[in-house]
Design a protein around this motif. Sequence first.
Motif, PDB file in Angstrom:
ATOM      1  N   GLY A   1      16.282  -1.487 -17.385  1.00 47.21           N
ATOM      2  CA  GLY A   1      16.597  -0.094 -17.643  1.00 47.21           C
ATOM      3  C   GLY A   1      16.789   0.629 -16.328  1.00 47.21           C
ATOM      4  N   ALA A   2      17.977   1.187 -16.105  1.00 42.13           N
ATOM      5  CA  ALA A   2      18.294   1.820 -14.820  1.00 42.13           C
ATOM      6  C   ALA A   2      17.560   3.137 -14.653  1.00 42.13           C
ATOM      7  N   GLN A   3      17.021   3.333 -13.464  1.00 43.76           N
ATOM      8  CA  GLN A   3      16.448   4.617 -13.106  1.00 43.76           C
ATOM      9  C   GLN A   3      17.357   5.350 -12.131  1.00 43.76           C
ATOM     10  N   PHE A   4      17.952   4.587 -11.197  1.00 39.81           N
ATOM     11  CA  PHE A   4      18.845   5.194 -10.218  1.00 39.81           C
ATOM     12  C   PHE A   4      19.865   4.164  -9.770  1.00 39.81           C
ATOM     13  N   VAL A   5      21.123   4.601  -9.626  1.00 42.48           N
ATOM     14  CA  VAL A   5      22.204   3.720  -9.185  1.00 42.48           C
ATOM     15  C   VAL A   5      22.913   4.375  -8.007  1.00 42.48           C
ATOM     16  N   VAL A   6      23.067   3.627  -6.925  1.00 39.99           N
ATOM     17  CA  VAL A   6      23.907   4.063  -5.808  1.00 39.99           C
ATOM     18  C   VAL A   6      25.110   3.131  -5.785  1.00 39.99           C
ATOM     19  N   VAL A   7      26.301   3.698  -5.945  1.00 39.20           N
ATOM     20  CA  VAL A   7      27.503   2.894  -6.095  1.00 39.20           C
ATOM     21  C   VAL A   7      28.446   3.059  -4.909  1.00 39.20           C
ATOM     22  N   GLU A   8      29.161   1.999  -4.590  1.00 31.95           N
ATOM     23  CA  GLU A   8      30.199   2.051  -3.559  1.00 31.95           C
ATOM     24  C   GLU A   8      31.270   3.064  -3.951  1.00 31.95           C
ATOM     25  N   LYS A   9      31.669   3.882  -2.989  1.00 39.48           N
ATOM     26  CA  LYS A   9      32.707   4.894  -3.251  1.00 39.48           C
ATOM     27  C   LYS A   9      33.468   5.143  -1.963  1.00 39.48           C
ATOM     28  N   ASP A  10      34.793   5.275  -2.087  1.00 40.20           N
ATOM     29  CA  ASP A  10      35.650   5.517  -0.923  1.00 40.20           C
ATOM     30  C   ASP A  10      35.456   4.435   0.140  1.00 40.20           C
ATOM     31  N   GLY A  11      35.183   3.207  -0.318  1.00 42.49           N
ATOM     32  CA  GLY A  11      35.046   2.093   0.596  1.00 42.49           C
ATOM     33  C   GLY A  11      33.703   1.983   1.288  1.00 42.49           C
ATOM     34  N   VAL A  12      32.752   2.851   0.935  1.00 38.94           N
ATOM     35  CA  VAL A  12      31.434   2.831   1.573  1.00 38.94           C
ATOM     36  C   VAL A  12      30.412   2.253   0.592  1.00 38.94           C
ATOM     37  N   ALA A  13      29.895   1.082   0.907  1.00 34.35           N
ATOM     38  CA  ALA A  13      28.907   0.412   0.043  1.00 34.35           C
ATOM     39  C   ALA A  13      27.512   0.878   0.422  1.00 34.35           C
ATOM     40  N   PRO A  14      26.600   0.971  -0.543  1.00 35.57           N
ATOM     41  CA  PRO A  14      25.225   1.356  -0.219  1.00 35.57           C
ATOM     42  C   PRO A  14      24.563   0.319   0.679  1.00 35.57           C
ATOM     43  N   PRO A  15      24.077   0.713   1.857  1.00 33.42           N
ATOM     44  CA  PRO A  15      23.511  -0.266   2.786  1.00 33.42           C
ATOM     45  C   PRO A  15      22.044  -0.565   2.550  1.00 33.42           C
ATOM     46  N   MET A  16      21.400   0.207   1.661  1.00 32.68           N
ATOM     47  CA  MET A  16      19.967   0.033   1.472  1.00 32.68           C
ATOM     48  C   MET A  16      19.617  -1.107   0.539  1.00 32.68           C
TER      49      MET A  16
END
Length: 204
Positions: A189-204
Amino acid sequence: MPIRFKLAASFVALTLASASFAQSPAAKPERIRGDIVSFSGNTLTVHRRSGETVTIAMSDASKVSAVKPIQLADIKPGSYVGAAATPGPDGKLTAKEVLVFPEAARGTGEGHYAWDLGANSSMTNANVDTVVESTSGRDLKLSYKGGSNSITVPANVPVVTLAPATRADLIAGKKVFVVAAPANGGSYGAQFVVVEKDGVAPPM
């Protein structure tokens, strides 16, 4: 509600959750990193870096955000940051990535604790006391409740802050970082999603 406030509130939820995940064995949510296979209805399917494919249920409470790059020079005394780092041969911490929090999220997840972005990695959410230029980048002196440490940030390390995103950005092939709680049948069950956008991927 202004977008900036929404983003700050969303990331407060993410980081508080992440901190408690690292410190509370009873909760056992996971940080899932990988590529989106599909997003249909309320189901996000992700192929994890570790090789398996998992399904993640998105609820009304699930938050979605993105990140955007900023300059290493944007980290200044007084900034509040989250820095993932690993120790070098001399024991000194070297950053793998740094997220500069919006001011409204100052104090979020404060502390120093184990992280899972590589062997022996840690996360420090703290105030930047001093910034010193070095031959390898910048040396940050960080302080948090109960302690302090120094982290070297090489010039080539990703430095990011938050950017707006919606479920419309959950597109097949995009990279994601998901904080999710295990559910029945091997799903999450997702609590938080950080998604790649404008070519920038989440580095964490």
